[in-house]
Scaffold this active site. Structure first.
Site, PDB file in Angstrom:
ATOM      1  N   GLY A 113       0.814  -1.205   0.000  1.00 50.47           N
ATOM      2  CA  GLY A 113       0.000   0.000   0.000  1.00 50.47           C
ATOM      3  C   GLY A 113       0.846   1.254   0.000  1.00 50.47           C
ATOM      4  O   GLY A 113       0.331   2.366   0.142  1.00 50.47           O
ATOM      5  N   CYS A 136      11.171  -9.972  10.063  1.00 51.11           N
ATOM      6  CA  CYS A 136      10.030  -9.975   9.148  1.00 51.11           C
ATOM      7  C   CYS A 136      10.477 -10.320   7.725  1.00 51.11           C
ATOM      8  O   CYS A 136       9.849 -11.120   7.046  1.00 51.11           O
ATOM      9  CB  CYS A 136       9.336  -8.616   9.177  1.00 51.11           C
ATOM     10  SG  CYS A 136       7.754  -8.575   8.294  1.00 51.11           S
ATOM     11  N   MET A 184       0.427  -9.126   2.482  1.00 46.24           N
ATOM     12  CA  MET A 184       0.424 -10.037   3.615  1.00 46.24           C
ATOM     13  C   MET A 184      -0.321  -9.378   4.767  1.00 46.24           C
ATOM     14  O   MET A 184       0.054  -8.294   5.219  1.00 46.24           O
ATOM     15  CB  MET A 184       1.860 -10.381   4.017  1.00 46.24           C
ATOM     16  CG  MET A 184       2.701 -10.874   2.852  1.00 46.24           C
ATOM     17  SD  MET A 184       4.408 -11.210   3.282  1.00 46.24           S
ATOM     18  CE  MET A 184       4.263 -12.841   3.987  1.00 46.24           C
ATOM     19  N   ASP A 212       6.552   2.626  -3.037  1.00 41.38           N
ATOM     20  CA  ASP A 212       7.626   1.796  -3.594  1.00 41.38           C
ATOM     21  C   ASP A 212       7.094   0.504  -4.209  1.00 41.38           C
ATOM     22  O   ASP A 212       7.450   0.138  -5.333  1.00 41.38           O
ATOM     23  CB  ASP A 212       8.662   1.473  -2.517  1.00 41.38           C
ATOM     24  CG  ASP A 212       9.311   2.716  -1.946  1.00 41.38           C
ATOM     25  OD1 ASP A 212       9.561   3.661  -2.709  1.00 41.38           O
ATOM     26  OD2 ASP A 212       9.563   2.745  -0.724  1.00 41.38           O
ATOM     27  N   CYS A 265       5.568  -1.390  13.168  1.00 37.25           N
ATOM     28  CA  CYS A 265       4.158  -1.400  12.782  1.00 37.25           C
ATOM     29  C   CYS A 265       3.219  -1.870  13.888  1.00 37.25           C
ATOM     30  O   CYS A 265       2.095  -1.375  14.002  1.00 37.25           O
ATOM     31  CB  CYS A 265       3.959  -2.236  11.517  1.00 37.25           C
ATOM     32  SG  CYS A 265       4.387  -3.995  11.698  1.00 37.25           S
TER      33      CYS A 265
END
Length: 370
Positions: free
Chosen positions: A17, A108, A40, A20, A205
């Site tokens: 979203g 991650c 994801m 990049d 996040c």
């Protein structure tokens, strides 16, 4: 690769979203690949306020889907909530409880994006996975794929990719790796992509607000002593080693507050925070565990550059020992407050060689009386 060859190649494009990954999808489509957009899902059903807002959020998923429609590619939302909790959030808290400073973005990329997602791509019949990372994909004279620093030094993200499985390298594409960020935004604007002006994600996040507050919610406070590293003398009290980081000098609340002291060592087992002078925070080298190499171990140079934080410059170091489990380095010049749990990432010029997790610094502590 010819246009016809690309037309026969399916690419799973990881879309967050953001601008990049949006431009990544558009460039791949323009190049002739069969592009499948995917995001994801990490956020839980009971997503807290101020978490997963800039990236990986329900709103971001909506924007990613709309960009996929603009580009003209299918889009899927993939459920990775369980893997995210297991590989990212759980270890993040566990590391703090052990007096270490984790980097969840490295985990991650290693455990989820370039492991789980590559597997999913194969299941969907895709040969490649593409992301919006600022990393260059280079093929050497032997036809092997290497990862190099992105051409925009302010955006280079190789630091986060040292744990990528070596066997996955040939199947990963980075279309914006040879661009600078302003050009990426220009392309997004030229194509009318709705994410062209979207701000970048900066925070962790899944953490609302300050990391210390998040840690305090999940790890019980445990009062203990702050001690002077040279004498063992008690110079203050703390509510938990998890609230401190190596090198910290502010907010220590020492009895003799006029003296400048830095956190030198964290010992959760003894519930002790050790402080000392600036010089006590200097490391002459490091040991790393959980190593991953992006070349044959026999080809690892004796002299390398190592980066111990994302926002610091690499420094020269000598490899004293390296095996499949970890490595030991000696710095050309002592480095301040090298934090256990962070990544030590190895380079040869712009080429990413691999890395490992910085192990606790072995040091001799004064004997505690009583």
């Amino acid at each position: 690769m010819s246009g016809q060859e690309k037309a026969n190649q399916r690419v799973l494009c990881a879309m967050s979203g953001g601008v990049d990954s949006s431009v990544t999808a558009a460039l791949l489509k323009d190049a002739g690949y069969q592009v499948v957009g995917a995001m994801m899902r990490f956020w839980p059903d009971d997503k807290r306020v101020d978490t997963f807002d800039t990236c990986c959020s329900p709103d971001a998923a909506y924007e990613a889907r709309r960009v996929a429609e603009q580009v003209g590619v299918p889009f899927y939302l993939l459920d990775y909530r369980e893997q995210f909790q297991r590989h990212i959030v759980g270890p993040f808290l566990s590391e703090y409880a052990q007096g270490r400073t984790p980097n969840p973005c490295v985990n991650c990329n290693t455990k989820v994006k370039f492991d789980e997602l590559v597997k999913k791509a194969k299941m969907l019949g895709c040969k490649y996975v593409a992301t919006g990372h600022y990393v260059k994909r280079v093929e050497n004279e032997r036809g092997e794929v290497e990862f190099w620093r992105g051409d925009d030094p302010r955006k280079d993200q190789t630091y986060f990719l040292w744990g990528t499985p070596r066997e996955a390298l040939p199947y990963i594409l980075f279309p914006v790796g040879e661009m600078e960020k302003p050009r990426v935004r220009e392309i997004a604007a030229e194509k009318g992509l709705l994410t062209a002006r979207k701000p970048e994600s900066q925070n962790i996040c899944f953490v609302p607000g300050k990391v210390q507050d998040f840690v305090a919610e999940h790890i019980p406070q445990s009062q203990g002593f702050i001690r002077e590293i040279s004498t063992g003398e008690v110079v203050g009290e703390h509510l938990g080693t998890q609230f401190y980081t190596l090198g910290q000098k502010k907010g220590l609340g020492l009895y003799r507050s006029h003296r400048v002291r830095h956190v030198v060592h964290l010992d959760p087992a003894a519930n002790t925070v050790w402080v000392g002078d600036y010089e006590d925070c200097l490391w002459t080298g490091l040991k790393a565990e959980g190593a991953n190499y992006l070349l044959d171990l026999a080809e690892l140079p004796r002299e390398v550059e190592v980066q111990v934080r994302y926002r610091t410059k690499p420094v020269q170091a000598t490899v004293l020992h390296a095996d499949e489990h970890g490595f030991e380095l000696k710095f050309a010049e002592p480095q301040f407050a090298v934090a256990p749990g962070q990544s030590a990432v190895l380079y040869a010029g712009p080429r990413l060689l691999g890395g490992g997790l910085i192990a606790d610094h072995a040091r001799e502590l004064p004997e505690i009386q009583g």
